[in-house]
Design a protein around this motif. Structure first.
Motif, PDB file in Angstrom:
ATOM      1  N   ARG A  76      32.405  35.670  46.133  1.00 33.08           N
ATOM      2  CA  ARG A  76      33.256  36.065  47.033  1.00 33.08           C
ATOM      3  C   ARG A  76      34.656  35.938  46.871  1.00 33.08           C
ATOM      4  NH1 ARG A  76      32.167  34.011  52.737  1.00 33.08           N
ATOM      5  NH2 ARG A  76      33.261  35.894  53.585  1.00 33.08           N
ATOM      6  N   ALA A  77      35.159  34.878  46.156  1.00 39.51           N
ATOM      7  CA  ALA A  77      36.452  34.666  45.565  1.00 39.51           C
ATOM      8  C   ALA A  77      36.781  35.784  44.430  1.00 39.51           C
ATOM      9  CB  ALA A  77      36.790  33.254  44.978  1.00 39.51           C
ATOM     10  N   ALA A  78      35.776  35.953  43.483  1.00 42.29           N
ATOM     11  CA  ALA A  78      35.884  37.025  42.474  1.00 42.29           C
ATOM     12  C   ALA A  78      36.093  38.265  43.139  1.00 42.29           C
ATOM     13  CB  ALA A  78      34.921  36.991  41.639  1.00 42.29           C
ATOM     14  N   ALA A  79      35.348  38.699  44.043  1.00 45.44           N
ATOM     15  CA  ALA A  79      35.557  39.927  44.834  1.00 45.44           C
ATOM     16  C   ALA A  79      36.761  39.976  45.611  1.00 45.44           C
ATOM     17  CB  ALA A  79      34.595  39.999  45.718  1.00 45.44           C
ATOM     18  N   GLY A  86      43.161  45.474  42.542  1.00 46.14           N
ATOM     19  CA  GLY A  86      43.064  46.874  42.657  1.00 46.14           C
ATOM     20  C   GLY A  86      41.736  47.517  41.856  1.00 46.14           C
ATOM     21  N   ALA A  87      41.285  46.449  41.040  1.00 42.85           N
ATOM     22  CA  ALA A  87      40.166  46.926  39.900  1.00 42.85           C
ATOM     23  C   ALA A  87      38.956  47.069  40.687  1.00 42.85           C
ATOM     24  CB  ALA A  87      39.773  45.436  39.329  1.00 42.85           C
TER      25      ALA A  87
END
Length: 102
Positions: A76-79, A86-87
């Protein structure tokens, strides 16, 4: 003396193994009567946590849940970080680099 840790919080437990098992069992039995006032369903997970100090089978399940939760939080943190930059995220429209033909 054994204790349970929840992040920075600690809950002291009895030093006796028999007392910890009795306490955990009593919490689980009390949790089964969760529909009554005072006792509640909150007692079930607390009883399992107390038992996980002494019983390997419960400790194994607690550890699996902790690893699953940590991986979920990392994903979730990576998302959130990818969204903030904006990736593009892999999804149904974009299967990611592993699924694209070279």
């Amino acid at each position: 003396m054994a204790d349970l840790r929840f992040g920075s919080r600690r809950m002291p437990l009895p030093a006796s193994r028999a007392a910890r098992i009795a306490l955990g069992s009593a919490l689980i039995v009390g949790g089964l009567f969760g529909f009554l006032p005072i006792v509640g369903f909150w007692m079930l997970p607390l009883g399992l946590l107390v038992l996980s100090v002494d019983l390997a089978i419960v400790r194994r399940q607690r550890r699996r849940a902790a690893v699953w939760w940590a991986r979920r939080q990392q994903a979730r943190a990576a998302a959130r970080a990818a969204t903030a930059t904006g990736a593009p995220q892999p999804g149904p429209a974009d299967p990611g680099p592993a699924a694209r033909p070279d």
